[in-house]
Design a protein around this motif. Sequence first.
Motif, PDB file in Angstrom:
ATOM      1  N   PHE A 199      68.920 103.738  39.823  1.00  0.00           N
ATOM      2  CA  PHE A 199      69.161 102.453  39.154  1.00  0.00           C
ATOM      3  C   PHE A 199      67.858 101.859  38.627  1.00  0.00           C
ATOM      4  O   PHE A 199      67.799 101.356  37.493  1.00  0.00           O
ATOM      5  CB  PHE A 199      69.822 101.474  40.107  1.00  0.00           C
ATOM      6  N   LEU A 200      66.795 101.902  39.448  1.00  0.00           N
ATOM      7  CA  LEU A 200      65.508 101.345  39.022  1.00  0.00           C
ATOM      8  C   LEU A 200      64.958 102.098  37.817  1.00  0.00           C
ATOM      9  O   LEU A 200      64.368 101.490  36.911  1.00  0.00           O
ATOM     10  CB  LEU A 200      64.516 101.398  40.181  1.00  0.00           C
ATOM     11  N   LYS A 201      65.163 103.417  37.776  1.00  0.00           N
ATOM     12  CA  LYS A 201      64.709 104.203  36.627  1.00  0.00           C
ATOM     13  C   LYS A 201      65.482 103.826  35.369  1.00  0.00           C
ATOM     14  O   LYS A 201      64.907 103.671  34.286  1.00  0.00           O
ATOM     15  CB  LYS A 201      64.866 105.696  36.919  1.00  0.00           C
ATOM     16  N   ARG A 202      66.809 103.665  35.500  1.00  0.00           N
ATOM     17  CA  ARG A 202      67.637 103.267  34.364  1.00  0.00           C
ATOM     18  C   ARG A 202      67.260 101.881  33.870  1.00  0.00           C
ATOM     19  O   ARG A 202      67.225 101.607  32.658  1.00  0.00           O
ATOM     20  CB  ARG A 202      69.118 103.320  34.742  1.00  0.00           C
ATOM     21  N   LEU A 203      66.981 100.969  34.818  1.00  0.00           N
ATOM     22  CA  LEU A 203      66.597  99.602  34.465  1.00  0.00           C
ATOM     23  C   LEU A 203      65.269  99.594  33.700  1.00  0.00           C
ATOM     24  O   LEU A 203      65.143  98.920  32.669  1.00  0.00           O
ATOM     25  CB  LEU A 203      66.481  98.750  35.725  1.00  0.00           C
ATOM     26  N   ALA A 204      64.293 100.358  34.213  1.00  0.00           N
ATOM     27  CA  ALA A 204      62.989 100.437  33.539  1.00  0.00           C
ATOM     28  C   ALA A 204      63.117 101.077  32.160  1.00  0.00           C
ATOM     29  O   ALA A 204      62.492 100.630  31.193  1.00  0.00           O
ATOM     30  CB  ALA A 204      62.012 101.237  34.402  1.00  0.00           C
ATOM     31  N   GLU A 205      63.957 102.099  32.062  1.00  0.00           N
ATOM     32  CA  GLU A 205      64.155 102.772  30.778  1.00  0.00           C
ATOM     33  C   GLU A 205      64.800 101.842  29.763  1.00  0.00           C
ATOM     34  O   GLU A 205      64.507 101.901  28.566  1.00  0.00           O
ATOM     35  CB  GLU A 205      65.015 104.020  30.971  1.00  0.00           C
ATOM     36  N   ALA A 206      65.707 100.960  30.243  1.00  0.00           N
ATOM     37  CA  ALA A 206      66.383 100.016  29.350  1.00  0.00           C
ATOM     38  C   ALA A 206      65.463  98.873  28.926  1.00  0.00           C
ATOM     39  O   ALA A 206      65.566  98.358  27.808  1.00  0.00           O
ATOM     40  CB  ALA A 206      67.623  99.455  30.037  1.00  0.00           C
ATOM     41  N   MET A 207      64.538  98.478  29.795  1.00  0.00           N
ATOM     42  CA  MET A 207      63.694  97.311  29.533  1.00  0.00           C
ATOM     43  C   MET A 207      62.470  97.635  28.679  1.00  0.00           C
ATOM     44  O   MET A 207      62.015  96.791  27.901  1.00  0.00           O
ATOM     45  CB  MET A 207      63.236  96.686  30.858  1.00  0.00           C
ATOM     46  N   PHE A 208      61.924  98.848  28.829  1.00  0.00           N
ATOM     47  CA  PHE A 208      60.659  99.171  28.179  1.00  0.00           C
ATOM     48  C   PHE A 208      60.830 100.249  27.110  1.00  0.00           C
ATOM     49  O   PHE A 208      61.824 100.977  27.100  1.00  0.00           O
ATOM     50  CB  PHE A 208      59.642  99.652  29.226  1.00  0.00           C
ATOM     51  N   LYS A 209      59.834 100.329  26.245  1.00  0.00           N
ATOM     52  CA  LYS A 209      59.822 101.387  25.249  1.00  0.00           C
ATOM     53  C   LYS A 209      59.611 102.732  25.932  1.00  0.00           C
ATOM     54  O   LYS A 209      59.154 102.805  27.073  1.00  0.00           O
ATOM     55  CB  LYS A 209      58.700 101.128  24.234  1.00  0.00           C
ATOM     56  N   GLU A 210      59.922 103.799  25.192  1.00  0.00           N
ATOM     57  CA  GLU A 210      59.900 105.135  25.789  1.00  0.00           C
ATOM     58  C   GLU A 210      58.518 105.487  26.339  1.00  0.00           C
ATOM     59  O   GLU A 210      58.390 105.981  27.470  1.00  0.00           O
ATOM     60  CB  GLU A 210      60.320 106.180  24.753  1.00  0.00           C
ATOM     61  N   ARG A 211      57.462 105.200  25.550  1.00  0.00           N
ATOM     62  CA  ARG A 211      56.102 105.531  26.002  1.00  0.00           C
ATOM     63  C   ARG A 211      55.719 104.715  27.231  1.00  0.00           C
ATOM     64  O   ARG A 211      55.118 105.234  28.185  1.00  0.00           O
ATOM     65  CB  ARG A 211      55.109 105.274  24.865  1.00  0.00           C
ATOM     66  N   THR A 212      56.061 103.422  27.219  1.00  0.00           N
ATOM     67  CA  THR A 212      55.764 102.552  28.364  1.00  0.00           C
ATOM     68  C   THR A 212      56.519 103.015  29.603  1.00  0.00           C
ATOM     69  O   THR A 212      55.961 103.052  30.710  1.00  0.00           O
ATOM     70  CB  THR A 212      56.140 101.094  28.045  1.00  0.00           C
ATOM     71  N   TYR A 213      57.802 103.392  29.409  1.00  0.00           N
ATOM     72  CA  TYR A 213      58.609 103.855  30.536  1.00  0.00           C
ATOM     73  C   TYR A 213      58.018 105.124  31.147  1.00  0.00           C
ATOM     74  O   TYR A 213      57.944 105.253  32.379  1.00  0.00           O
ATOM     75  CB  TYR A 213      60.045 104.118  30.081  1.00  0.00           C
ATOM     76  N   LYS A 214      57.586 106.066  30.285  1.00  0.00           N
ATOM     77  CA  LYS A 214      57.004 107.309  30.789  1.00  0.00           C
ATOM     78  C   LYS A 214      55.718 107.042  31.563  1.00  0.00           C
ATOM     79  O   LYS A 214      55.467 107.659  32.611  1.00  0.00           O
ATOM     80  CB  LYS A 214      56.730 108.262  29.625  1.00  0.00           C
ATOM     81  N   ASN A 215      54.900 106.108  31.067  1.00  0.00           N
ATOM     82  CA  ASN A 215      53.671 105.760  31.782  1.00  0.00           C
ATOM     83  C   ASN A 215      53.964 105.108  33.129  1.00  0.00           C
ATOM     84  O   ASN A 215      53.331 105.415  34.144  1.00  0.00           O
ATOM     85  CB  ASN A 215      52.817 104.818  30.938  1.00  0.00           C
ATOM     86  N   LEU A 216      54.951 104.186  33.134  1.00  0.00           N
ATOM     87  CA  LEU A 216      55.337 103.534  34.389  1.00  0.00           C
ATOM     88  C   LEU A 216      55.857 104.554  35.399  1.00  0.00           C
ATOM     89  O   LEU A 216      55.513 104.503  36.584  1.00  0.00           O
ATOM     90  CB  LEU A 216      56.411 102.472  34.119  1.00  0.00           C
ATOM     91  N   ASP A 217      56.692 105.469  34.906  1.00  0.00           N
ATOM     92  CA  ASP A 217      57.233 106.503  35.787  1.00  0.00           C
ATOM     93  C   ASP A 217      56.121 107.383  36.345  1.00  0.00           C
ATOM     94  O   ASP A 217      56.095 107.715  37.538  1.00  0.00           O
ATOM     95  CB  ASP A 217      58.246 107.353  35.004  1.00  0.00           C
ATOM     96  N   LYS A 218      55.177 107.728  35.493  1.00  0.00           N
ATOM     97  CA  LYS A 218      54.046 108.569  35.908  1.00  0.00           C
ATOM     98  C   LYS A 218      53.191 107.857  36.956  1.00  0.00           C
ATOM     99  O   LYS A 218      52.879 108.430  38.014  1.00  0.00           O
ATOM    100  CB  LYS A 218      53.209 108.916  34.678  1.00  0.00           C
ATOM    101  N   TYR A 219      52.824 106.603  36.661  1.00  0.00           N
ATOM    102  CA  TYR A 219      51.950 105.879  37.590  1.00  0.00           C
ATOM    103  C   TYR A 219      52.671 105.549  38.898  1.00  0.00           C
ATOM    104  O   TYR A 219      52.054 105.529  39.962  1.00  0.00           O
ATOM    105  CB  TYR A 219      51.422 104.607  36.941  1.00  0.00           C
ATOM    106  N   PHE A 220      53.972 105.283  38.810  1.00  0.00           N
ATOM    107  CA  PHE A 220      54.733 105.010  40.034  1.00  0.00           C
ATOM    108  C   PHE A 220      54.745 106.241  40.930  1.00  0.00           C
ATOM    109  O   PHE A 220      54.504 106.150  42.143  1.00  0.00           O
ATOM    110  CB  PHE A 220      56.164 104.591  39.689  1.00  0.00           C
ATOM    111  N   ASN A 221      55.032 107.411  40.352  1.00  0.00           N
ATOM    112  CA  ASN A 221      55.067 108.642  41.148  1.00  0.00           C
ATOM    113  C   ASN A 221      53.695 108.978  41.726  1.00  0.00           C
ATOM    114  O   ASN A 221      53.577 109.346  42.902  1.00  0.00           O
ATOM    115  CB  ASN A 221      55.574 109.806  40.280  1.00  0.00           C
ATOM    116  N   ASN A 222      52.657 108.832  40.885  1.00  0.00           N
ATOM    117  CA  ASN A 222      51.298 109.116  41.360  1.00  0.00           C
ATOM    118  C   ASN A 222      50.872 108.148  42.472  1.00  0.00           C
ATOM    119  O   ASN A 222      50.299 108.551  43.487  1.00  0.00           O
ATOM    120  CB  ASN A 222      50.294 109.038  40.205  1.00  0.00           C
TER     121      ASN A 222
END
Length: 383
Positions: free
Chosen positions: A202-225
């Motif tokens: 759900f949090l991934k879907r929410l972030a993907e809906a709220m942010f642009k694709e590049r921003t979402y990918k960066n957030l996902d990357k930094y969150f995992n790291n």
Amino acid sequence: MNEIKNHAKKWLYWFFLGVAIIVVYKALDNFSDVMGVAKTFLDIITPFLVGIFISYLLYIPCKKIEEMYAKSKLKFLRKKAKTLGILTVYLIVLLLLIILINFILPVIFESVTDLINNIQNYYEIAINNYNSLPDDNILKSDVVNDTIQSIQNLDIKQYLKLDKILEYVISAIDAVTGIFDVFVAVIVSVYILAERTQMIAFLKRLAEAMFKERTYKNLDKYFNNSNEIFFKFIASQFLDAIIVGILVTIAMSIMGIKYAPLLGFLIGLFNMIPYIGAIIAVAIAAIITLITGGLSQAIWMLIVVIVLQQIDANIINPKIIGQSLKISPLLVIFAITVGGAYFGILGMFLAVPAVAVIRIVMEDYVDYKLAIKNVTKISEEKE
């Protein structure tokens, strides 16, 4: 029509800006009341925050045990893998708490009690040994004399009375935990672990809906790291502290050092803080050993503990952590100093993984800026 829309937007902008200014003014004007409300809210959600932290610590062990059950040949175990994984993790934690409460804490508590009861005798022995030194000894300096005089003016025993310490401990426990709060925190952590897959999705879907694709990918990357760095650091430092504490306790017990369990526990605990923690703990242990066992025993204790810490730093710790966080010692010491100054012991402990995350973000930012400059340079050369 467009003019009306633009006028309406401007009017709404100024309206909400005025409301925001009024809210900020009222908040500052009634700062104590606002802080009271904030403190009450923080007290209410504290069990939930503790529950989230517990589930965070138990996430990887729970996942590993769940995977083990999922690979079982028995259909029942595979079907109930998640439930059995959570149950197994909490049973292991309960067993560890029972061992801690029934076997480890009583020994440490006994050492603390004996040390407190004999602190005055040890202090007098230390002063007599100091007074017996020759006048030209390097320790007979004005600074040392002034320090000893300051200590003599303190009523140490009033701070080290057993009933006082018990009072402090009980007050701290009452302040931060209660039976209800602990119960809520455990229940929250169980539910988070049980529904972690749905919550993360759900949090991934929410972030993907709220942010642009590049921003979402960066957030996902930094969150995992960040998650990997923090969990690896916390789990590895905790395990390493247990190993170091056990090794030091065994070594000190063989050497006949008094309060070996207490000193081993102290060195293991402080070892969770890189560099500085080990130095502080060994210094305290050396002083206590010097007072209780003499100079030769203190020197041998220092030699043995330093050897064990070198073995830990070069063999045990790298094996546990695996890939290093790749942070220079100077930056680690700076991070610990700043973290300790602003957030105390917790800040000292979490400063290193926080700096590791900041380093990753800064490196990516520098690489991004350099890539833009290179593209611009190539374009200019082509023109």
